[in-house]
Motif scaffolding. Structure first.
Motif, PDB file in Angstrom:
ATOM      1  N   PHE A   1      -7.570   8.532  -1.514  1.00 23.53           N
ATOM      2  CA  PHE A   1      -7.156   7.253  -2.091  1.00 23.53           C
ATOM      3  C   PHE A   1      -8.328   6.308  -2.371  1.00 23.53           C
ATOM      4  N   ASP A   2      -9.541   6.742  -1.989  1.00 20.07           N
ATOM      5  CA  ASP A   2     -10.742   5.948  -2.246  1.00 20.07           C
ATOM      6  C   ASP A   2     -10.654   4.545  -1.616  1.00 20.07           C
ATOM      7  N   ILE A   3     -10.061   4.508  -0.400  1.00 22.99           N
ATOM      8  CA  ILE A   3      -9.969   3.249   0.350  1.00 22.99           C
ATOM      9  C   ILE A   3     -10.583   3.515   1.722  1.00 22.99           C
ATOM     10  N   PRO A   4     -11.818   3.106   1.969  1.00 21.60           N
ATOM     11  CA  PRO A   4     -12.500   3.416   3.232  1.00 21.60           C
ATOM     12  C   PRO A   4     -11.726   2.971   4.475  1.00 21.60           C
ATOM     13  N   LEU A   5     -11.172   1.758   4.436  1.00 21.05           N
ATOM     14  CA  LEU A   5     -10.468   1.235   5.611  1.00 21.05           C
ATOM     15  C   LEU A   5      -9.174   2.001   5.899  1.00 21.05           C
TER      16      LEU A   5
ATOM     17  N   GLY B   1       3.676   6.581  16.682  1.00 19.56           N
ATOM     18  CA  GLY B   1       2.962   6.960  15.468  1.00 19.56           C
ATOM     19  C   GLY B   1       3.157   5.957  14.345  1.00 19.56           C
ATOM     20  N   PHE B   2       4.420   5.620  14.067  1.00 12.09           N
ATOM     21  CA  PHE B   2       4.697   4.678  12.979  1.00 12.09           C
ATOM     22  C   PHE B   2       4.179   3.275  13.311  1.00 12.09           C
ATOM     23  N   PHE B   3       4.401   2.844  14.560  1.00 12.81           N
ATOM     24  CA  PHE B   3       4.010   1.491  14.937  1.00 12.81           C
ATOM     25  C   PHE B   3       2.482   1.326  14.892  1.00 12.81           C
ATOM     26  N   SER B   4       1.766   2.322  15.439  1.00 11.12           N
ATOM     27  CA  SER B   4       0.305   2.223  15.448  1.00 11.12           C
ATOM     28  C   SER B   4      -0.258   2.281  14.027  1.00 11.12           C
ATOM     29  N   PHE B   5       0.264   3.197  13.226  1.00 11.30           N
ATOM     30  CA  PHE B   5      -0.254   3.363  11.863  1.00 11.30           C
ATOM     31  C   PHE B   5       0.027   2.137  11.005  1.00 11.30           C
ATOM     32  N   LEU B   6       1.281   1.704  10.994  1.00 17.12           N
ATOM     33  CA  LEU B   6       1.649   0.560  10.155  1.00 17.12           C
ATOM     34  C   LEU B   6       1.124  -0.744  10.726  1.00 17.12           C
ATOM     35  N   GLY B   7       1.099  -0.822  12.070  1.00 17.28           N
ATOM     36  CA  GLY B   7       0.573  -2.041  12.694  1.00 17.28           C
ATOM     37  C   GLY B   7      -0.908  -2.216  12.400  1.00 17.28           C
ATOM     38  N   LEU B   8      -1.675  -1.136  12.547  1.00 16.33           N
ATOM     39  CA  LEU B   8      -3.106  -1.191  12.251  1.00 16.33           C
ATOM     40  C   LEU B   8      -3.345  -1.473  10.766  1.00 16.33           C
ATOM     41  N   ALA B   9      -2.498  -0.892   9.916  1.00 15.50           N
ATOM     42  CA  ALA B   9      -2.633  -1.134   8.477  1.00 15.50           C
ATOM     43  C   ALA B   9      -2.405  -2.605   8.150  1.00 15.50           C
ATOM     44  N   THR B  10      -1.431  -3.213   8.827  1.00 15.09           N
ATOM     45  CA  THR B  10      -1.140  -4.620   8.610  1.00 15.09           C
ATOM     46  C   THR B  10      -2.328  -5.497   9.022  1.00 15.09           C
ATOM     47  N   ILE B  11      -2.936  -5.120  10.159  1.00 12.66           N
ATOM     48  CA  ILE B  11      -4.068  -5.906  10.682  1.00 12.66           C
ATOM     49  C   ILE B  11      -5.334  -5.703   9.861  1.00 12.66           C
ATOM     50  N   ILE B  12      -5.630  -4.463   9.504  1.00 15.03           N
ATOM     51  CA  ILE B  12      -6.911  -4.125   8.877  1.00 15.03           C
ATOM     52  C   ILE B  12      -6.903  -4.266   7.362  1.00 15.03           C
ATOM     53  N   LEU B  13      -5.782  -3.867   6.748  1.00 11.52           N
ATOM     54  CA  LEU B  13      -5.759  -3.797   5.275  1.00 11.52           C
ATOM     55  C   LEU B  13      -5.258  -5.071   4.602  1.00 11.52           C
ATOM     56  N   THR B  14      -4.546  -5.927   5.358  1.00  8.26           N
ATOM     57  CA  THR B  14      -3.971  -7.119   4.713  1.00  8.26           C
ATOM     58  C   THR B  14      -4.669  -8.386   5.160  1.00  8.26           C
TER      59      THR B  14
ATOM     60  N   PHE C   1       0.853  -1.199   0.000  1.00  9.11           N
ATOM     61  CA  PHE C   1       0.000   0.000   0.000  1.00  9.11           C
ATOM     62  C   PHE C   1       0.889   1.250   0.000  1.00  9.11           C
ATOM     63  N   VAL C   2       1.193   1.730  -1.190  1.00  8.26           N
ATOM     64  CA  VAL C   2       2.061   2.908  -1.332  1.00  8.26           C
ATOM     65  C   VAL C   2       1.468   4.115  -0.618  1.00  8.26           C
ATOM     66  N   ALA C   3       0.169   4.155  -0.467  1.00 11.05           N
ATOM     67  CA  ALA C   3      -0.499   5.281   0.194  1.00 11.05           C
ATOM     68  C   ALA C   3      -0.021   5.440   1.632  1.00 11.05           C
ATOM     69  N   LEU C   4       0.409   4.330   2.244  1.00  5.61           N
ATOM     70  CA  LEU C   4       0.892   4.394   3.631  1.00  5.61           C
ATOM     71  C   LEU C   4       2.122   5.288   3.733  1.00  5.61           C
ATOM     72  N   ALA C   5       3.008   5.206   2.753  1.00 10.47           N
ATOM     73  CA  ALA C   5       4.228   6.022   2.756  1.00 10.47           C
ATOM     74  C   ALA C   5       3.893   7.504   2.628  1.00 10.47           C
TER      75      ALA C   5
END
Length: 462
Positions: free
Chosen positions: A395-399, A449-462, A326-330
């Motif tokens: 990014f038109d990605i609700p999650l 900040g990085f851990f919560s954002f990327l960690g949640l992204a890993t759990i929710i988006l993948t 998810f390039v949008a994360l960067a």
């Protein structure tokens, strides 16, 4: 080339004007008909020093010692050190004898930090009694009240009549032995401090009265021990609107006084130190003209910051596969860290400042933490809603909007909590909370900040 010529011509013209002004002011002073303040002369000398060091040194030698004593008090430590090297030990000693004891002690102390032998030579030219007084003042630690006191003051014993006391005041003023007189400090026969009486109070009593006849409630009884922390003096002056604070020894003997001008200097220095420390800059080092010394002190905290940045990058590296998916994360990741950092800095600045002013103690610590956490939580929820909506529309990605919103709440919550807790913990550990708080807080907000954002992204988006 033409610019350099024009600049040199401008400097030459300014130098000529400054030298003329200094000469005129010295002549006025010698004729005892002057209307300038010593600070004005200091500013002109400082300007000359920046343009031409030789002319500056020449100008110093033209200033009468009595005037020079007042001008030196306006100079920063580095210029005081230079003065000692330019005009010689005997001249410096004569100038120092014309200064108030607290200013003379500071002057010699500043010189000793650069040249201890020169400072000792200056002290050796004082009379034994004066030498003992200055050595005593210099011996105090920088944070102790005694380091800022002067022994010159207007005092009277309890069995003195007001008329005699006023005659003594007249003598002190005519001989220019004491300035900034606001009170008469009343002592017992053995010099034990009793209280102080303002001059505006003194003049309403009959001249034939003795101080022992004056009602006790008319005396101000604010004083400070010579070993007390200077911060207590600042608080006393601020809380009770005092101009002078009497200083006593461990046996309650009156040994000196601290004047308001010194208190204002201390407040200004303290505020400057806090601002520098919050930025990881050493305020003493910044006054040095050696770029290497300034750079060395700045590099220390930059090195610490580099290590914390590596730690934050390590957290990002853990989620590299998620970022690749998810390039949008960067794109959004810096927003989370930036919001947390700014929110934490707000809390940190307010907390450190209130601690410096004495508005926060152990009892108030929990209340302060709760207040800052609630403020950060409210802001977190508000900006989470805004940023979540923007991320969804972008990014038109609700999650993805949900991920950044939750991360924003978590990071701002931690920023408020740690922004209040870190300085309080450092203070309990007897470490200046202004020095290391910023680096520690930045580490926390970046990692959380990085851990919560990327960690949640890993759990929710993948």
């Amino acid at each position: 080339m033409a610019k350099n010529k024009a600049k040199k011509k401008s400097q030459k013209s300014a130098l000529k004007k400054l030298l003329k002004t200094v000469k005129h002011e010295v002549e006025q002073y010698n004729d005892d008909d002057y209307d300038f303040h010593p600070y004005d002369l200091f500013e002109q000398l400082e300007a000359i020093r920046e343009i031409d060091s030789e002319k500056y040194e020449e100008a110093l030698t033209q200033i009468p010692h009595e005037l020079f004593a007042d001008v030196v008090c306006e100079m920063p430590p580095i210029m005081q050190e230079e003065v000692a090297e330019v005009i010689g030990v005997l001249n410096i000693s004569d100038i120092a004898t014309r200064m108030d004891t607290d200013d003379a002690a500071d002057f010699i102390q500043n010189i000793s930090e650069d040249d201890e032998e020169l400072a000792n030579n200056i002290l050796s030219n004082f009379e034994d009694d004066e030498k003992r007084v200055l050595e005593k003042l210099i011996s105090y630690d920088e944070h102790e009240a005694g380091a800022y006191m002067q022994i010159e003051m207007f005092k009277a014993t309890i069995d003195t009549d007001i008329m005699s006391s006023l005659k003594e005041l007249k003598h002190l003023k005519e001989s220019d032995e004491v300035d900034n007189i606001y009170d008469v400090h009343v002592v017992s026969k053995n010099n034990s401090y009793i209280g102080s009486l303002g001059l505006e109070e003194l003049i309403i009593f009959d001249r034939d009265l003795y101080y022992s006849d004056i009602p006790a409630d008319k005396f101000k009884t604010y004083f400070i021990n010579h070993k007390a922390d200077i911060k207590e003096v600042v608080e006393m002056v601020s809380n009770y609107n005092l101009n002078i604070v009497p200083v006593v020894d461990d046996n309650n003997k009156l040994v000196g006084r601290i004047t308001s001008d010194d208190i204002y200097d201390i407040i200004q220095e303290s505020a400057t130190e806090q601002i520098y420390n919050l930025a990881g800059v050493d305020d003493d080092a910044e006054q040095d003209e050696d770029i290497f010394i300034i750079g060395k002190h700045r590099a220390f905290w930059l090195s610490i910051n580099l290590l914390t940045a590596i730690a934050a990058s390590f957290v990002i590296g853990i989620f590299d596969s998620t970022i690749q998916s998810f390039v949008a994360l960067a794109v959004l990741m810096p927003i989370v860290a930036s919001m947390g950092g700014n929110a934490g800095t707000q809390t940190l600045t307010v907390t450190v400042r209130q601690m410096a002013l004495g508005d926060i103690d152990t009892v108030d610590a929990k209340k302060t933490i709760l207040k800052e956490v609630l403020l950060s939580l409210v802001n977190g929820l508000f900006f989470a809603l805004i940023m979540g909506t923007i991320a969804f529309l972008w990014f038109d990605i609700p999650l993805l909007g949900v991920v950044i919103a939750l991360s924003m709440v978590i990071n701002l919550f931690s920023a408020g909590f740690f922004g209040a807790v870190i300085p309080l913990v450092l203070q309990r550990a007897n470490i200046d909370p202004a020095i290391g708080s910023t680096v520690l807080l930045t580490t926390v907000t970046d990692i959380v900040g990085f851990f919560s954002f990327l960690g949640l992204a890993t759990i929710i988006l993948t």
